[in-house]
Design a protein around this motif. Structure first.
Motif, PDB file in Angstrom:
ATOM      1  N   ASP A  96      26.952   3.009 -29.597  1.00 41.32           N
ATOM      2  CA  ASP A  96      27.435   2.654 -28.272  1.00 41.32           C
ATOM      3  C   ASP A  96      28.704   1.825 -28.393  1.00 41.32           C
ATOM      4  OD1 ASP A  96      26.703   2.602 -25.322  1.00 41.32           O
ATOM      5  OD2 ASP A  96      26.974   0.467 -25.715  1.00 41.32           O
ATOM      6  N   GLY A  97      29.715   2.195 -27.606  1.00 39.99           N
ATOM      7  CA  GLY A  97      30.975   1.476 -27.627  1.00 39.99           C
ATOM      8  C   GLY A  97      32.038   2.093 -28.509  1.00 39.99           C
ATOM      9  N   ASP A  98      31.689   3.108 -29.288  1.00 40.18           N
ATOM     10  CA  ASP A  98      32.663   3.756 -30.166  1.00 40.18           C
ATOM     11  C   ASP A  98      33.692   4.552 -29.359  1.00 40.18           C
ATOM     12  OD1 ASP A  98      31.620   2.842 -32.559  1.00 40.18           O
ATOM     13  OD2 ASP A  98      30.521   4.685 -33.006  1.00 40.18           O
ATOM     14  N   LEU A  99      34.874   4.654 -29.953  1.00 39.90           N
ATOM     15  CA  LEU A  99      35.940   5.516 -29.447  1.00 39.90           C
ATOM     16  C   LEU A  99      36.108   6.637 -30.465  1.00 39.90           C
ATOM     17  CD1 LEU A  99      37.642   5.049 -26.865  1.00 39.90           C
ATOM     18  CD2 LEU A  99      39.432   4.093 -28.335  1.00 39.90           C
ATOM     19  N   VAL A 121      31.751   6.606 -26.334  1.00 40.81           N
ATOM     20  CA  VAL A 121      30.310   6.645 -26.564  1.00 40.81           C
ATOM     21  C   VAL A 121      29.668   5.519 -25.761  1.00 40.81           C
ATOM     22  CG1 VAL A 121      28.448   6.573 -28.256  1.00 40.81           C
ATOM     23  CG2 VAL A 121      30.684   7.528 -28.893  1.00 40.81           C
ATOM     24  N   GLY A 122      28.885   5.895 -24.758  1.00 36.88           N
ATOM     25  CA  GLY A 122      28.210   4.883 -23.953  1.00 36.88           C
ATOM     26  C   GLY A 122      29.194   3.993 -23.221  1.00 36.88           C
ATOM     27  N   GLN A 123      28.922   2.698 -23.263  1.00 38.58           N
ATOM     28  CA  GLN A 123      29.743   1.717 -22.565  1.00 38.58           C
ATOM     29  C   GLN A 123      30.785   1.147 -23.518  1.00 38.58           C
ATOM     30  OE1 GLN A 123      28.900   1.356 -19.319  1.00 38.58           O
ATOM     31  NE2 GLN A 123      30.698   0.081 -18.898  1.00 38.58           N
ATOM     32  N   VAL A 124      32.048   1.490 -23.310  1.00 34.52           N
ATOM     33  CA  VAL A 124      33.111   0.966 -24.168  1.00 34.52           C
ATOM     34  C   VAL A 124      33.789  -0.209 -23.471  1.00 34.52           C
ATOM     35  CG1 VAL A 124      33.499   3.231 -25.194  1.00 34.52           C
ATOM     36  CG2 VAL A 124      34.923   2.478 -23.281  1.00 34.52           C
ATOM     37  N   SER A 125      34.494  -1.004 -24.241  1.00 33.87           N
ATOM     38  CA  SER A 125      35.185  -2.158 -23.663  1.00 33.87           C
ATOM     39  C   SER A 125      36.331  -1.675 -22.781  1.00 33.87           C
ATOM     40  CB  SER A 125      35.729  -3.049 -24.775  1.00 33.87           C
ATOM     41  OG  SER A 125      36.847  -2.430 -25.397  1.00 33.87           O
TER      42      SER A 125
END
Length: 275
Positions: A96-99, A121-125
């Motif tokens: 989660d959070g990957d680009l 992927v999922g919730q990114v910043s």
């Protein structure tokens, strides 16, 4: 036909490129659903292999580079976070959070299509989501700058201006876009920076892969020991967007989007010109 080293395609050949481009577009669309936490990059590559086979196409990437070094071992380049381009799929598990930048090329009836997308992927910043948005927008700025009678430098200048206007980002200069057709990489190079009015003239029958790469840090890159994966030297995250296009008398035609780019081009007030 070649003009000053640049392959100029007939309308019939461009239509064949469009078919290869559709394989690329549909595969990347399908992969998007599988870019989720817990999936390995190798599993994504396996899906792409299956879709290639179903389409009766072969890979532009698999075995590439064998003439001068280590052949690329996959049908996709999957580059995650601080990886810019040419990442080798394998056992890496997405989190989660990957680009994730996925670059994919297909050959159909001897003609190539090539495109890349950055997926989240999922919730990114917010910072990483904005990096991808800025890079995609720069790609469209470059596409929009292509016109018959214009110059390759117009594309690079538009990409550079778009990224610079968006904030403090690194513009990768070591890797560029390129001509494409009966081979994946052909003349002319299409840099992601430049000056208007410079470079090769854009003519009917020319096909170009326009592909900006931007980072949250500097433009400096490092190639890993696998002889393929390119990462940022400062470990900042990166994004990569790409489409294969051609310019017709009617306007722009994006060969690696399912609608030919009609929606994006129309929204931007740009002429849509399929053959």
């Amino acid at each position: 036909m070649f003009t000053r080293g640049i392959e100029v395609k007939t309308p019939g050949q461009l239509k064949k490129m469009r078919q290869a481009g559709l394989v690329v577009a549909r595969t990347l669309t399908a992969l998007r659903e599988h870019v989720v936490a817990g999936v390995t990059t190798g599993e994504l590559d396996a899906i792409a292999r299956e879709l290639l086979a179903e389409a009766g196409a072969t890979s532009s990437f698999l075995g590439y580079g064998a003439r001068w070094g280590t052949p690329f071992p996959a049908v996709t380049c999957i580059s995650t976070n601080d990886e810019i381009v040419h990442g080798i799929p394998g056992e890496r598990v997405l989190a989660d959070g990957d680009l994730v930048s996925v670059d994919f090329g297909a050959i159909l009836d001897g003609w190539h299509g090539d495109a890349a997308r950055t997926f989240t992927v999922g919730q990114v910043s917010p910072e990483h989501a904005e990096l991808s948005r800025v890079t995609e927008e720069a790609m469209w700025a470059g596409i929009g700058a292509a016109r018959l009678g214009g110059r390759i430098g117009d594309i690079g200048a538009a990409i550079e201006a778009s990224i610079v206007a968006a904030g403090s980002y690194g513009i990768v200069r070591e890797y560029t876009g390129h001509g494409i057709g009966s081979q994946m990489h052909m003349e002319p190079d299409v840099p992601n920076w430049g000056r208007k009015g410079r470079g090769a003239k854009i003519v009917e029958g020319m096909a170009l892969a326009i592909e900006p790469m931007a980072t949250l840090g500097t433009e400096d890159t490092v190639e890993l020991d696998d002889e393929w994966t390119v990462v940022t030297a400062d470990e900042s995250w990166a994004s990569h967007w790409e489409n294969t296009i051609t310019v017709t008398r009617q306007g722009l035609w994006v060969l690696t989007l399912e609608d030919g780019g009609e929606a994006e081009l129309t929204a931007r007030g740009l002429p849509f010109g399929p053959l």
